[in-house]
Design a protein around this motif. Structure first.
Motif, short mmCIF file in Angstrom:
data_model
loop_
_atom_site.label_atom_id
_atom_site.label_comp_id
_atom_site.label_asym_id
_atom_site.label_seq_id
_atom_site.Cartn_x
_atom_site.Cartn_y
_atom_site.Cartn_z
N GLU A 52 1.89 -1.66 11.70
CA GLU A 52 1.21 -1.24 10.01
C GLU A 52 2.13 -0.18 9.10
OE1 GLU A 52 -3.11 -0.65 12.17
OE2 GLU A 52 -2.13 0.95 12.43
N LEU A 53 2.74 1.17 10.29
CA LEU A 53 3.91 1.50 9.04
C LEU A 53 4.70 0.70 8.08
CD1 LEU A 53 5.16 4.25 8.43
CD2 LEU A 53 6.84 3.61 10.11
N ALA A 54 4.84 -0.18 8.71
CA ALA A 54 5.88 -1.27 8.01
C ALA A 54 4.88 -1.77 6.69
CB ALA A 54 6.73 -2.54 8.64
N ALA A 55 4.01 -2.51 6.97
CA ALA A 55 3.04 -2.66 6.44
C ALA A 55 3.18 -1.68 4.58
CB ALA A 55 1.75 -3.14 6.69
N LEU A 56 2.97 -0.63 4.92
CA LEU A 56 3.11 0.89 4.57
C LEU A 56 3.46 0.90 3.79
CD1 LEU A 56 0.26 2.60 3.47
CD2 LEU A 56 1.79 4.23 5.05
N GLN A 57 5.01 0.43 4.11
CA GLN A 57 6.67 1.20 3.58
C GLN A 57 6.75 -0.62 3.15
OE1 GLN A 57 9.02 1.44 7.85
NE2 GLN A 57 8.47 3.73 6.85
N GLU A 58 6.04 -1.43 2.26
CA GLU A 58 6.47 -2.60 1.90
C GLU A 58 6.43 -2.36 0.42
OE1 GLU A 58 3.51 -5.61 3.06
OE2 GLU A 58 4.46 -6.18 5.26
N ASP A 59 5.39 -0.72 -0.15
CA ASP A 59 4.88 -0.95 -1.29
C ASP A 59 5.11 0.42 -1.43
OD1 ASP A 59 3.11 -3.08 -1.64
OD2 ASP A 59 2.09 -3.13 -0.39
N PHE A 60 5.58 1.80 -0.18
CA PHE A 60 5.88 3.11 -0.83
C PHE A 60 6.94 3.00 -0.49
CE2 PHE A 60 0.95 2.53 -0.57
CZ PHE A 60 0.64 2.47 -1.44
N ALA A 61 7.41 4.67 -0.49
CA ALA A 61 8.54 5.12 -0.55
C ALA A 61 7.88 6.21 -0.77
CB ALA A 61 9.80 4.98 -0.95
N ALA A 62 8.68 7.86 -0.04
CA ALA A 62 8.32 9.20 -0.49
C ALA A 62 9.30 10.24 0.45
CB ALA A 62 6.27 9.45 0.13
N ASP A 63 9.21 11.36 -0.37
CA ASP A 63 9.73 12.50 -0.83
C ASP A 63 8.88 13.95 -0.72
OD1 ASP A 63 12.25 13.70 0.00
OD2 ASP A 63 13.74 13.02 -0.52
N PHE A 64 9.62 14.80 -0.85
CA PHE A 64 8.55 15.91 -1.00
C PHE A 64 9.79 17.18 -1.26
CE2 PHE A 64 9.81 17.12 2.77
CZ PHE A 64 9.43 18.80 3.09
N SER A 65 9.59 17.83 -2.85
CA SER A 65 10.53 19.15 -3.29
C SER A 65 9.64 20.10 -2.92
CB SER A 65 10.99 18.64 -4.60
OG SER A 65 11.37 17.04 -5.18
N ASN A 66 10.70 21.20 -2.53
CA ASN A 66 9.93 22.49 -2.58
C ASN A 66 10.45 23.11 -3.64
OD1 ASN A 66 12.58 23.70 -2.75
ND2 ASN A 66 12.84 23.76 -0.11
N ASP A 67 9.79 24.34 -3.91
CA ASP A 67 9.63 25.46 -5.05
C ASP A 67 10.72 25.72 -5.57
OD1 ASP A 67 7.04 25.06 -5.49
OD2 ASP A 67 6.17 27.41 -4.92
N ASP A 68 11.93 25.99 -4.64
CA ASP A 68 13.29 26.52 -5.26
C ASP A 68 13.98 24.92 -6.12
OD1 ASP A 68 12.85 28.68 -4.35
OD2 ASP A 68 14.08 29.00 -2.42
N GLU A 69 14.30 24.03 -5.02
CA GLU A 69 14.48 22.82 -6.44
C GLU A 69 13.46 22.30 -7.12
OE1 GLU A 69 15.89 19.59 -2.03
OE2 GLU A 69 13.09 20.59 -2.22
N VAL A 70 12.27 22.58 -7.80
CA VAL A 70 11.37 22.09 -8.53
C VAL A 70 11.59 22.74 -9.84
CG1 VAL A 70 8.92 23.02 -9.58
CG2 VAL A 70 9.67 21.32 -7.59
N LYS A 71 11.89 24.55 -9.40
CA LYS A 71 12.71 25.29 -10.38
C LYS A 71 14.14 24.78 -10.77
CE LYS A 71 9.99 28.98 -8.37
NZ LYS A 71 9.65 30.18 -7.95
N ALA A 72 14.65 24.28 -9.98
CA ALA A 72 16.10 23.81 -10.75
C ALA A 72 16.00 22.63 -11.20
CB ALA A 72 17.23 23.97 -8.98
N ILE A 73 14.96 21.99 -11.43
CA ILE A 73 15.04 20.45 -12.12
C ILE A 73 14.71 21.29 -13.36
CG2 ILE A 73 13.46 18.62 -11.75
CD1 ILE A 73 16.01 18.07 -9.98
N ILE A 74 13.80 22.17 -13.11
CA ILE A 74 12.63 21.86 -14.50
C ILE A 74 13.92 23.18 -15.51
CG2 ILE A 74 11.53 23.58 -15.63
CD1 ILE A 74 9.58 23.87 -13.63
N LYS A 75 14.74 23.45 -14.54
CA LYS A 75 16.16 24.07 -15.93
C LYS A 75 17.09 23.57 -15.82
CE LYS A 75 19.39 28.34 -15.84
NZ LYS A 75 19.47 29.20 -14.35
N GLU A 76 17.24 22.58 -15.43
CA GLU A 76 18.54 20.72 -15.12
C GLU A 76 17.77 20.08 -16.62
OE1 GLU A 76 20.34 17.14 -13.17
OE2 GLU A 76 19.18 18.56 -12.14
#
Length: 488
Positions: A363-387
């Motif tokens: 089931e996990l393999a079937a899900l990963q055929e279509d999707f990949a994922a990651d997350f960002s914390n608030d510090d990473e988000v603010k750094a991206i906005i500034k950059e």
């Protein structure tokens, strides 16, 4: 086309319903959701035909492919609401920000967030159906910040419809809150709750499924529906702009027909991502749908590890509050499409009863055929906005910023990232990212950023700070039903 239920049929509800029934009465058996019995196909001939067409023409043709039981004139009238967007001819600009990164700006509607793309036409269709049938509806909306304003805007002063909008007090930006509490339509009620979005959404689902609540409404001659993306009337309009994004890249000769792209979607309730998944299933050449989350990273864990685990998890308030969600409703529709009704019911029952489920390896393999994922914390988000603001002259809100980490991982591919809200709705966070220091008020931050970067503040945002506050109700979550019944 008919719609069926994600958790199977309980013998009380019809085994199949039409589109109009699915949007008017979105609660399916066992607390499940409605999904199309079969998806139509998008082929290259369909895409070629719309290479030079208006967005409304693309939307109209896609809705016809679904063979929904809505009069074509009514559909055209509903799609004319895109004329309220900044550029009616192109309601979704797709901006090239750097090589292989294109940002589709979904926020150019009345409330400056992506929910307008679906809720503007959806609200018109639902209220028109209610009026034509001589029926009165209560529309429930639970919001983490954007669904609420868009729902209130689309249903304001429409006949045969009342709206109860539930939001977490203190859990939205000031602009989002002001967009709701200053709405003065007589058919609208806004209720703040002492809780988070998951509490609001759980209350909505509970009321939709409550026989007692339905009976009380029936005595009053009122039927019940919902504006959240549990309602497929929202999802069908969220398929369209993924096709539009692909066509935009073809028009610019960035790709040719048949080339694949990735979609990068900041995800809370997963409706936007589900629209991309359905577009892929229908034939749009999508390589992967990349799911971007914030510190509430349940979706990252699901897609990378195959577990949805809410045990010992508490909602984290982040700089991207519209994604501060632990129970992501539309994942269920993907589970159904992959694994069928019986397995979906098992998984959802386990989540509801134990706060947990785990997919097996296949089931996990079937899900990963279509999707990949990651997350960002608030510090990473603010750094991206500034950059991106200072180095690439592109100003983005914190939700959009969560997509960039995934872009950098997949930078060799063509990527369309979705910007779900305008920076103006989160100005204090954006200013903090740009300059640091103490957090300013929304109004002060808006003015500083506007002067510093030479960007305009839309009139509808600026005037919020001078409008009268109409809705002041804030209650414990246990009092939601009582407040709604008072309103009625």
């Amino acid at each position: 086309m008919y719609f069926i239920e994600t958790r199977g049929n309980d013998g009380k509800k019809p085994k199949k319903v039409t589109f109009s029934e699915a949007i008017l009465n979105p609660s399916a058996s066992y607390g499940g959701l409605y999904v199309p019995e079969k998806l139509p196909n998008i082929d290259e001939k369909f895409l070629q035909r719309h290479l030079t067409s208006h967005y409304k023409e693309l939307a109209f043709d896609l809705l016809r492919l679904f063979s929904i039981d809505i009069d074509e004139e009514l559909i055209k009238e509903a799609l004319n609401l895109y004329d309220k967007f900044d550029d009616p001819a192109n309601p979704i600009p797709v901006v090239k920000v750097e090589e292989n990164l294109f940002i589709a700006e979904l926020y150019h509607g009345p409330t400056r967030a992506f929910k307008d793309m679906a809720l503007q036409p959806f609200g018109y269709i639902l209220s028109s159906l209610a009026k034509a049938r001589g029926e009165n509806y209560l529309i429930l909306a639970a919001t983490s910040g954007d669904t609420g304003p868009a729902t209130l805007e689309t249903f304001k002063n429409r006949e045969n419809v009342k709206v109860a909008c539930i939001y977490p007090a203190g859990g939205t930006s000031d602009v989002q809150r002001l967009q709701m509490v200053t709405e003065d339509g007589e058919n609208l009620k806004v209720i703040g709750i002492e809780g988070d979005f998951d509490d609001a959404q759980s209350a909505l689902k509970s009321l939709l499924a409550s026989e007692k609540f339905h009976a009380i409404l029936q005595e009053k001659g009122i039927k019940l529906s919902a504006a959240n993306s549990v309602n497929f009337g929202r999802i069908i309009f969220q398929i369209i702009y993924h096709i539009h994004s692909y066509l935009e890249l073809v028009r610019r000769k960035e790709i040719t027909f048949g080339d694949t792209i990735n979609l990068i979607v900041p995800s809370g309730n997963f409706g936007n991502a589900l629209g991309g998944y359905y577009a892929k299933k229908m034939g749009l050449p999508i390589k992967k749908i990349l799911i971007a989350s914030n510190a509430n990273n349940v979706l990252t864990e699901l897609i990378n590890e195959g577990r949805y685990d809410l045990r010992n998890k508490h909602l984290i308030k982040t700089s991207s509050p519209a994604m501060d969600i632990l129970k992501s409703s539309n994942v269920e529709r993907v589970l159904f499409d992959k694994f069928g009704a019986q397995r979906t019911k098992e998984l959802m029952d386990s989540l509801n009863d134990k706060g947990y489920y785990k997919l097996n390896e296949d089931e996990l393999a079937a899900l990963q055929e279509d999707f990949a994922a990651d997350f960002s914390n608030d510090d990473e988000v603010k750094a991206i906005i500034k950059e991106y603001a200072l180095e690439k002259t592109y100003l983005m809100d914190p939700h959009t910023a969560t997509t960039i980490k995934l872009f950098k991982r997949y930078a060799a591919d063509k990527n369309v990232a979705y910007s779900t809200a305008e920076w103006t709705k989160f100005a204090p966070t954006v200013l903090e990212a740009l300059e640091g220091g103490e957090k300013k008020s929304d109004l002060e931050a808006l003015q500083i950023i506007s002067e510093k970067l030479g960007v305009a503040i839309p009139q509808r945002i600026a005037e919020l700070f001078h409008k009268r506050i109409v809705h002041t109700t804030v209650v414990p979550k246990e009092k939601i039903e009582e407040e709604i019944l008072k309103f009625l």
